[in-house]
Design a protein around this motif. Structure first.
Motif, PDB file in Angstrom:
ATOM      1  N   MET A  55       2.596   7.884  -0.131  1.00  0.00           N
ATOM      2  CA  MET A  55       2.456   6.450  -0.377  1.00  0.00           C
ATOM      3  C   MET A  55       3.460   5.580   0.374  1.00  0.00           C
ATOM      4  O   MET A  55       3.376   4.360   0.316  1.00  0.00           O
ATOM      5  N   ILE A  56       4.390   6.187   1.092  1.00  0.00           N
ATOM      6  CA  ILE A  56       5.360   5.405   1.854  1.00  0.00           C
ATOM      7  C   ILE A  56       4.676   4.508   2.876  1.00  0.00           C
ATOM      8  O   ILE A  56       5.187   3.460   3.249  1.00  0.00           O
ATOM      9  N   MET A  57       3.471   4.905   3.307  1.00  0.00           N
ATOM     10  CA  MET A  57       2.749   4.121   4.317  1.00  0.00           C
ATOM     11  C   MET A  57       2.444   2.704   3.826  1.00  0.00           C
ATOM     12  O   MET A  57       2.338   1.777   4.633  1.00  0.00           O
ATOM     13  N   ILE A  58       2.293   2.543   2.515  1.00  0.00           N
ATOM     14  CA  ILE A  58       1.992   1.215   1.969  1.00  0.00           C
ATOM     15  C   ILE A  58       3.108   0.239   2.294  1.00  0.00           C
ATOM     16  O   ILE A  58       2.863  -0.937   2.616  1.00  0.00           O
ATOM     17  N   PHE A  59       4.344   0.716   2.262  1.00  0.00           N
ATOM     18  CA  PHE A  59       5.492  -0.161   2.491  1.00  0.00           C
ATOM     19  C   PHE A  59       5.974  -0.131   3.939  1.00  0.00           C
ATOM     20  O   PHE A  59       6.311  -1.164   4.503  1.00  0.00           O
ATOM     21  N   ALA A  60       6.018   1.047   4.545  1.00  0.00           N
ATOM     22  CA  ALA A  60       6.519   1.155   5.918  1.00  0.00           C
ATOM     23  C   ALA A  60       5.584   0.489   6.918  1.00  0.00           C
ATOM     24  O   ALA A  60       6.035  -0.044   7.936  1.00  0.00           O
ATOM     25  N   ASP A  61       4.271   0.500   6.635  1.00  0.00           N
ATOM     26  CA  ASP A  61       3.291  -0.040   7.583  1.00  0.00           C
ATOM     27  C   ASP A  61       2.748  -1.410   7.164  1.00  0.00           C
ATOM     28  O   ASP A  61       1.762  -1.875   7.727  1.00  0.00           O
ATOM     29  N   ARG A  62       3.371  -2.033   6.168  1.00  0.00           N
ATOM     30  CA  ARG A  62       2.863  -3.314   5.678  1.00  0.00           C
ATOM     31  C   ARG A  62       3.065  -4.414   6.715  1.00  0.00           C
ATOM     32  O   ARG A  62       3.870  -4.278   7.645  1.00  0.00           O
ATOM     33  N   GLU A  63       2.334  -5.512   6.529  1.00  0.00           N
ATOM     34  CA  GLU A  63       2.532  -6.705   7.369  1.00  0.00           C
ATOM     35  C   GLU A  63       3.385  -7.693   6.571  1.00  0.00           C
ATOM     36  O   GLU A  63       2.897  -8.338   5.650  1.00  0.00           O
ATOM     37  N   PRO A  64       4.680  -7.820   6.911  1.00  0.00           N
ATOM     38  CA  PRO A  64       5.567  -8.674   6.118  1.00  0.00           C
ATOM     39  C   PRO A  64       5.257 -10.159   6.333  1.00  0.00           C
ATOM     40  O   PRO A  64       4.449 -10.545   7.191  1.00  0.00           O
ATOM     41  N   THR A 219      12.001  -1.316  -2.518  1.00  0.00           N
ATOM     42  CA  THR A 219      12.575  -2.632  -2.818  1.00  0.00           C
ATOM     43  C   THR A 219      13.981  -2.748  -2.239  1.00  0.00           C
ATOM     44  O   THR A 219      14.382  -3.816  -1.761  1.00  0.00           O
ATOM     45  N   MET A 220      14.737  -1.649  -2.236  1.00  0.00           N
ATOM     46  CA  MET A 220      16.107  -1.664  -1.718  1.00  0.00           C
ATOM     47  C   MET A 220      16.150  -1.685  -0.194  1.00  0.00           C
ATOM     48  O   MET A 220      17.149  -2.111   0.393  1.00  0.00           O
ATOM     49  N   PHE A 221      15.084  -1.196   0.442  1.00  0.00           N
ATOM     50  CA  PHE A 221      15.082  -1.106   1.906  1.00  0.00           C
ATOM     51  C   PHE A 221      13.954  -1.927   2.516  1.00  0.00           C
ATOM     52  O   PHE A 221      13.287  -1.486   3.456  1.00  0.00           O
ATOM     53  N   GLN A 222      13.755  -3.138   2.016  1.00  0.00           N
ATOM     54  CA  GLN A 222      12.673  -3.984   2.528  1.00  0.00           C
ATOM     55  C   GLN A 222      12.889  -4.394   3.978  1.00  0.00           C
ATOM     56  O   GLN A 222      11.928  -4.672   4.694  1.00  0.00           O
ATOM     57  N   SER A 223      14.122  -4.427   4.426  1.00  0.00           N
ATOM     58  CA  SER A 223      14.407  -4.906   5.782  1.00  0.00           C
ATOM     59  C   SER A 223      14.475  -3.785   6.815  1.00  0.00           C
ATOM     60  O   SER A 223      14.696  -4.054   7.994  1.00  0.00           O
ATOM     61  N   SER A 224      14.288  -2.530   6.384  1.00  0.00           N
ATOM     62  CA  SER A 224      14.371  -1.425   7.342  1.00  0.00           C
ATOM     63  C   SER A 224      13.424  -0.292   6.947  1.00  0.00           C
ATOM     64  O   SER A 224      13.712   0.475   6.016  1.00  0.00           O
ATOM     65  N   TRP A 225      12.328  -0.148   7.650  1.00  0.00           N
ATOM     66  CA  TRP A 225      11.403   0.941   7.377  1.00  0.00           C
ATOM     67  C   TRP A 225      12.006   2.289   7.777  1.00  0.00           C
ATOM     68  O   TRP A 225      11.671   3.322   7.201  1.00  0.00           O
ATOM     69  N   ARG A 226      12.933   2.265   8.737  1.00  0.00           N
ATOM     70  CA  ARG A 226      13.574   3.507   9.169  1.00  0.00           C
ATOM     71  C   ARG A 226      14.477   4.076   8.068  1.00  0.00           C
ATOM     72  O   ARG A 226      14.450   5.287   7.780  1.00  0.00           O
ATOM     73  N   LEU A 227      15.288   3.232   7.444  1.00  0.00           N
ATOM     74  CA  LEU A 227      16.123   3.692   6.337  1.00  0.00           C
ATOM     75  C   LEU A 227      15.269   4.136   5.150  1.00  0.00           C
ATOM     76  O   LEU A 227      15.658   5.037   4.397  1.00  0.00           O
ATOM     77  N   LEU A 228      14.116   3.509   4.985  1.00  0.00           N
ATOM     78  CA  LEU A 228      13.207   3.907   3.919  1.00  0.00           C
ATOM     79  C   LEU A 228      12.750   5.350   4.121  1.00  0.00           C
ATOM     80  O   LEU A 228      12.680   6.135   3.164  1.00  0.00           O
ATOM     81  N   TYR A 229      12.453   5.730   5.352  1.00  0.00           N
ATOM     82  CA  TYR A 229      12.055   7.107   5.638  1.00  0.00           C
ATOM     83  C   TYR A 229      13.200   8.084   5.381  1.00  0.00           C
ATOM     84  O   TYR A 229      12.990   9.189   4.866  1.00  0.00           O
ATOM     85  N   VAL A 230      14.407   7.693   5.743  1.00  0.00           N
ATOM     86  CA  VAL A 230      15.561   8.557   5.478  1.00  0.00           C
ATOM     87  C   VAL A 230      15.738   8.771   3.976  1.00  0.00           C
ATOM     88  O   VAL A 230      15.924   9.897   3.498  1.00  0.00           O
TER      89      VAL A 230
END
Length: 504
Positions: A55-64, A219-230
């Motif tokens: 489900m990470i794709m929902i947030f990492a690939d979203r259109e902000p 929610t904590m990593f809204q500004s970085s999809w890369r850190l979200l993956y880590v």
């Protein structure tokens, strides 16, 4: 099968009682004691990992959100991006769509990479379904899968461009889809018949909890999809290093592989932890060997089955075809509704959290209904509930909150089905092909998941209509499958055929 199924006389004249694993669990170890509870919780933690990687794709690939940065406050077409005076509210690194411009004419690439992920899932499910039933085993497969998820997830955070990202998501899918069903089989096979259905459904609390946890991390990593993956990849590594050393291999897998001593060792450990004891004269048998005068284990095929073995059996073949169709339909609707939150014009984080949280009471309700109605009626009812709700949602124009409510009800129904299908499918087939079949049905689910994001991009109302019709068709197909409540968990194809003839 009788409780004391067979008496064999050994060379020294001593009698040994040959019993199936289900009989040993019911009579001597305890069907669900302290050992099973600890083992169940540890193994089921893997479901939280699968939820996050999927489900990470929902947030990492979203259109902000975008903001007009022009000094005069007048910006041109949003599709022009920075050239038109627009900037991303949380920065260009907030998502893959923002960093690589996957909007407007390029928006299809978001659906494409999500579909590519599920292609990887489909391939991996077939590969690890076979490996889990054969030499690698349930535990070995789970270790390999979670380690691969951690490594590939961390590499994904370093993706230099879209196409490398897509390739790494393919590899993530390859190692993700099998985590759930390998975990499920490993967690439930040491549990006795009367508790297996409840335990199987309860594994889905961990999947829903994983989605809820993902919302918090995202929610904590809204500004970085890369850190979200880590942040979502490191837990998989921790699971391999800190949890898996305390997990045992399935005694059923040991038995069908001809390792009866190892199977008995695990069962004696279960009995000891539960404060019980297995008599020394008890030996293990496969359910297809009750009428065989040879050694109960060595006389059966113990090399591990393949999906072809399921096709050779008339009973298993019919069940497999229907199971594949039902799992495919369930996946299209479940993942479609999960990904369709981007079309609801509501807060993304709240919508995903609501979908995750509603699945938890769905699991509780399923557990209660199972004891009264069985597997088959509950699957039919929940698929029809989801289908009717989605059809209603397709007829509503505007009123995003009402359509969101229809989507939540749809998720509630299909989430219940999705959870129960793992239990139901596992009970329909014997140990020797169980994970191979679950791998096959998982491939069908991944094929449905591949189509889901392609349906979502069609707009607002049409996806709801397609999901609704699919849910209704799926519910009708289940009428042709048998009930499995209180039925034995067969070990061999011969045992399944014998049980089918006995029911007739």
């Amino acid at each position: 099968m009788s409780t004391e199924a067979l008496l064999l006389t050994g060379g020294g004249g001593a009698e040994s009682r040959c019993m199936s694993i289900d009989d040993v669990l019911a009579l001597h170890t305890g069907e669900f004691g302290r050992w099973q509870l600890r083992h169940f919780v540890l193994v089921s933690l893997a479901w939280t990992l699968e939820a996050m990687h999927t489900m990470i794709m929902i947030f990492a690939d979203r259109e902000p959100a975008m903001a007009c940065a022009a000094s005069d406050g007048r910006c041109s077409d949003r599709c022009a991006g920075a050239a038109g005076g627009w900037e991303w509210a949380l920065g260009s690194g907030s998502s893959t769509a923002a960093e690589w411009g996957l909007v407007c004419g390029e928006r299809y690439k978001v659906a494409l990479v999500q579909a590519i992920f599920f292609v990887g899932c489909m391939i991996g499910a077939g590969v690890f379904g076979h490996l889990s039933d054969s030499f690698l085993g349930r535990k070995g497969s789970l270790v390999v899968l979670c380690f691969l998820n951690a490594v590939v997830g961390l590499l994904t955070a370093l993706s230099p461009n879209y196409w490398v990202y897509a390739a790494l998501r393919l590899l993530t899918g390859f190692s993700t889809s099998s985590v759930g069903f390998c975990s499920f089989v490993l967690a439930t096979e040491p549990i006795g018949p009367s508790h297996r259905g409840t335990a199987g459904i309860s594994t889905m609390y961990f999947f829903s909890g994983g989605i809820a946890a993902l919302v918090g991390v995202a929610t904590m990593f809204q500004s970085s999809w890369r850190l979200l993956y880590v942040a979502t990849s490191l837990p998989s590594l921790a699971f391999v290093l800190l949890v898996m050393p305390f997990v045992s291999e399935s005694p059923r897998w040991y038995l069908v592989r001809g390792r009866a001593d190892d199977a008995m060792r695990v069962l004696r450990d279960i009995a000891s932890t539960n404060g019980r004891r297995i008599p020394h004269d008890v030996t293990l048998m496969l359910d297809g060997d009750a009428d065989d005068t040879k050694d109960p284990v060595s006389s059966s095929s113990t090399s591990g089955g393949t999906i072809l073995d399921a096709f050779r059996s008339r009973t298993a073949r019919f069940r497999l075809v229907l199971s594949v169709m039902v799992n495919f339909i369930c996946s299209v609707v479940y993942f479609g509704l999960s990904l369709n939150v981007v079309n609801l014009e509501t807060n993304l984080y709240i919508s995903v959290a609501a979908n995750a949280l509603v699945e938890m009471p769905a699991c509780l309700l399923t557990t209660l209904l199972l004891h009264h109605f069985g597997r088959k009626p509950v699957v039919i009812g929940t698929m029809l509930l989801s289908g009717v709700s989605c059809v209603a949602g397709s007829l509503i124009t505007g009123a995003g909150a009402i359509r969101m409510a229809c989507g939540v009800v749809g998720i509630f129904g299909m989430g219940t089905t999705y959870n129960l299908l793992v239990v139901y499918t596992a009970e329909l087939f014997p140990t020797v092909v169980r994970t191979a079949v679950l791998g096959c049905t998982a491939q069908a689910m991944q094929l449905g998941a591949i189509l889901a994001p392609l349906v979502v991009v069609l707009g607002e109302r049409l996806p709801f209509a397609l999901f609704g019709v699919s849910g209704i068709i799926g519910g009708l197909l289940v009428f042709s499958l048998p009930e499995t409540m209180n039925m034995p968990l067969y070990d061999t194809m011969a045992g399944l055929e014998k049980g089918e003839r006995a029911d007739d």
